[in-house]
Design an enzyme around this catalytic site. Structure first.
Site, short mmCIF file in Angstrom:
data_model
loop_
_atom_site.label_atom_id
_atom_site.label_comp_id
_atom_site.label_asym_id
_atom_site.label_seq_id
_atom_site.Cartn_x
_atom_site.Cartn_y
_atom_site.Cartn_z
N GLU D 120 0.81 -1.22 0.00
CA GLU D 120 0.00 0.00 0.00
C GLU D 120 0.85 1.28 0.00
O GLU D 120 0.40 2.32 0.47
CB GLU D 120 -0.94 -0.01 1.21
CG GLU D 120 -1.94 -1.16 1.15
CD GLU D 120 -3.05 -0.99 2.16
OE1 GLU D 120 -4.19 -0.76 1.74
OE2 GLU D 120 -2.75 -1.07 3.37
N HIS D 141 -4.14 0.65 11.35
CA HIS D 141 -5.38 -0.08 11.58
C HIS D 141 -5.77 0.02 13.05
O HIS D 141 -6.32 -0.93 13.61
CB HIS D 141 -5.21 -1.57 11.23
CG HIS D 141 -4.68 -1.86 9.87
ND1 HIS D 141 -4.26 -3.11 9.50
CD2 HIS D 141 -4.51 -1.09 8.77
CE1 HIS D 141 -3.83 -3.09 8.24
NE2 HIS D 141 -3.97 -1.88 7.77
N HIS D 209 -11.07 -0.86 7.28
CA HIS D 209 -9.64 -0.97 7.06
C HIS D 209 -8.81 -0.23 8.13
O HIS D 209 -8.08 -0.86 8.87
CB HIS D 209 -9.35 -0.43 5.65
CG HIS D 209 -7.94 -0.57 5.19
ND1 HIS D 209 -7.58 -0.55 3.87
CD2 HIS D 209 -6.79 -0.71 5.86
CE1 HIS D 209 -6.27 -0.68 3.75
NE2 HIS D 209 -5.78 -0.79 4.95
#
Lengths: 277, 277, 277, 277
Positions: D120, D141, D209
């Site tokens: 990511e 997260h 997420h």
């Protein structure tokens, strides 16, 4: 004692012997090599790595709060698929290689050597029997999941780390299988009833008791157990906010699982913290 | 001083003398041997093990968050059943064998030797008087139980680890016994009132104050105190989910208690973590 | 420099000199002895003990989660009642004797020696000015109290450890005093407004900010800060149970406070854990 | 290789060489000096301090519970503003200087040298491209923020430490940008969609997420990430009290931010605890 298959492995002989000596000195008798009947296939070196990983899993689950003095984790034998490894009856945090025993799929210890067994080993034996895709199982009483096991509210996947929940987490009501019991899955019949409720799912809650979590590998089942706990806490918090909650779509969960569901990066970290070098 | 019974035990003389020396050096005077009247039966070696376990219980309860600087745990004397052991007035986390004192069932220290007593020792003395089945008592202010003590919502057993709650956990309202007080059970009259509310139950909450937990052994009362805390937290979470909650049936609880209610495996773990060797 | 009063104390000269040397070496200049006008009474040895206790209070509050990198605790000078001691601007967890500075009641550092001051020292100066009964003050952002500072729901005393709350814990709305501000009590005017809202109470919440807690001694103000936190958490839990909640009656609180409100036993434990010997 | 700019700095030559040697030995290749085209401006010594701070940020975020085995933090290169620094794919808690890699704004590693990249990284590259005011980015997260990302209830600033929330914390719904996905921002297109939702705000939640948090400096983005977590927990608690809640006014937040929004005092404490000397 057939050592040939072991010698064929890539593990240098010297290394293998050293590890055997360690295991035996520590009390881990690779009983599968001595068991009389039916003679299982000889142990692969993988079984020795498996013991290391199983000890690590016990320590990790204790450190992360998934288990306290109770709960257990097992792994199916790498080659002898009708055998599994599980510690003797001791708190997970204290498990060493010497405590790991081998069981058949009826829940009998192959070489107990005076060591006592967990009363609920039938959770493991019956699920391994019913689920050829499962190679590792955790049974736990993690606090956060108890309210969901007792409530009519169902677990839902609140974020990607616990996406496996999208496959469904049924609740095992032991009263349906056994009426009034002492709540323990302490024989094959109750183990089979639990395996039937679990069906093809990654986990099942047990009302008034805890949960069982399954996976293809030890890191996967440990990761699922840890994030089952996190999901339970976060879902409860989301419900308490009293807004509308959007859970993961089963298609989102399926795609994430396919690409990322193994928790490998986390496993390395957990292991390093639970078993300092 | 009659040493005969001690000599008859399986404890080797050398070991016994070493332990006595340790206890005395540490300030634990086995006062029961010197007390004038009524002459209690001589101390059994069990009493020395009891001191070890009582010190362990203090440390465990502190480590597990059941007590903070306040709260206490006692044990009935092994042979002199009209005596009990309780630390001098000090935070449980700091208790050593030297702090353990002996009390009679009126709450009088047998040989205080200048050591101060907990103001609420009458919780212990009156319950030992009323309950011959009780050999260990915890008094605590565990945070999670305070809301249940103050609320009209009653504790219910949410899972097997806290199944003893099915027997009932009444709430002691000190106003019923003493009107406006300083909230402390600081005399025999209030202690008796608390023992009456407790009746034959394993625990009672004390409104605006804490709880008292009883058991047949130290490991049992420690385990009950720890899982009373867990149950309070989990029941609150289950209520917040706003679904229907299924608690343990009293028959399920009775069966689990009969087979497993002693927390032995947990005791070994707690002790090892609270008192590193 | 007048040393006579110090010599009159029971502290042996050798001990006193050693401590002075330590303090001075550590950067704690007993500035009160050098200040030009108005000449305050000479420092008592008590001031040196006070520095020890103030350092302990900083460490304890950090360890117990009452403060994080922000927040501060002060103590009125033992003899010079128009002076108070407060650390230079540093996280409480890192405070040492060398960081402790002396302030007058206008919030001016007597001998800053290049050390920077907390922006919100006026919380302390104005409360010491208004409350002659107060000798120690904590300002904190403890998480649990923030919701109560922002909500219309008021803190109530849920158990004996936080009985002081029965005297009332008002909420300071800085908009009433200063309209739109940067939320900080960074001058005498805002400090006076806070002191007026506090009035004769043991604590006040500050909306969108934190709290101020006061007491007659350092152990009392530390104990109140710790149990204010616990009470906030437990009251929130009791409300969530959705039953009727019975709080401490003000008469129960008054009686408990009179007999037990000093947290002495806890202070010894907290100190031992925050500052290992 | 142009070393002149480096020599012009205030860093003594000997010190600089020692640090270069350390960095190179540790595997941090200052690749920017070797990159072929387009030739970026030479690295400033600031880049070396930046690596130290970036390693500290990783450790702090892990220690404070903002990240677990997943999540990452990056910093824009001090002089080469079209480059940023980000660890190879490893748990933040384990990051060392040797793991820090350099990326261009398309998310390509400049000198990977066999090291794998976070999937990511496009979260970082696209935000640096879109926001010239941003020099540091956290992706996390953190458990407490997940419920707010999944709920229709929006984050609001409950106290001064999290005042930046007053600028708005939008929620990124990946379904709007990509329909059914594996939830990961794993290419430039999804990264751009996230950057668009973030717009000029200090943070955005990501449904199912986690979150992305941005800032002008590493200490600012670390502080914001930590207090975003605290705010989420406290806002949830305030909502549960069921009274009316007063959040920070945007003008109060603006004034606090202007004067205090850099978390400098906290940064020193966090660093000291995460990286003991």
């Amino acid at each position: 004692m057939t050592t040939t298959p072991l010698m064929q492995s890539r593990l240098p002989r010297r290394h293998f012997l050293a590890r055997c000596a360690t295991c035996m000195a520590a009390g881990f008798v690779p009983s599968i090599l001595f068991a009389r009947q039916p003679p299982p296939p000889p142990a692969a070196p993988g079984a020795l790595d498996l013991v290391d990983d199983l000890v690590a899993a016990n320590r990790i689950l204790a450190r992360e709060g998934v288990v306290d003095a109770y709960g257990h984790v097992s792994a199916r034998h790498t080659r002898a698929t009708n055998r599994f490894l599980l510690s003797r009856s001791v708190a997970p945090e204290l498990v060493t290689a010497a405590d790991v025993m081998e069981y058949d799929l009826e829940g009998h210890a192959v070489s107990p050597a005076g060591r006592s067994s967990y009363l609920e080993r039938f959770i493991h034996s019956e699920i391994y029997k019913a689920r050829s895709d499962v190679n590792a199982i955790v049974h736990c009483h993690t606090p956060s999941i108890i309210p969901f096991g007792a409530s009519t509210v169902r677990l839902q996947p609140i974020y990607l780390m616990s996406s496996f929940i999208a496959k469904g987490v049924p609740v095992f009501e032991i009263r349906d299988a056994g009426g009034m019991t002492d709540m323990l899955v302490s024989d094959g019949r109750l183990g089979r009833a639990l395996a039937q409720v679990l069906a093809d799912k990654p986990a099942a809650l047990m009302r008034g008791h805890g949960a069982v979590v399954v996976g293809q590998t030890i890191p996967t089942v440990v990761g699922r157990s840890i994030y089952l706990d996190v999901n339970a806490r976060l879902q409860a918090e989301a419900i308490a906010l009293e807004g509308k909650v959007t859970y993961l779509d089963s298609e989102e969960a399926r795609r994430w699982d396919a690409a990322n569901g193994t928790y490998d990066r986390a496993w390395e970290l957990w292991k390093r913290k639970a078993i300092p070098k």
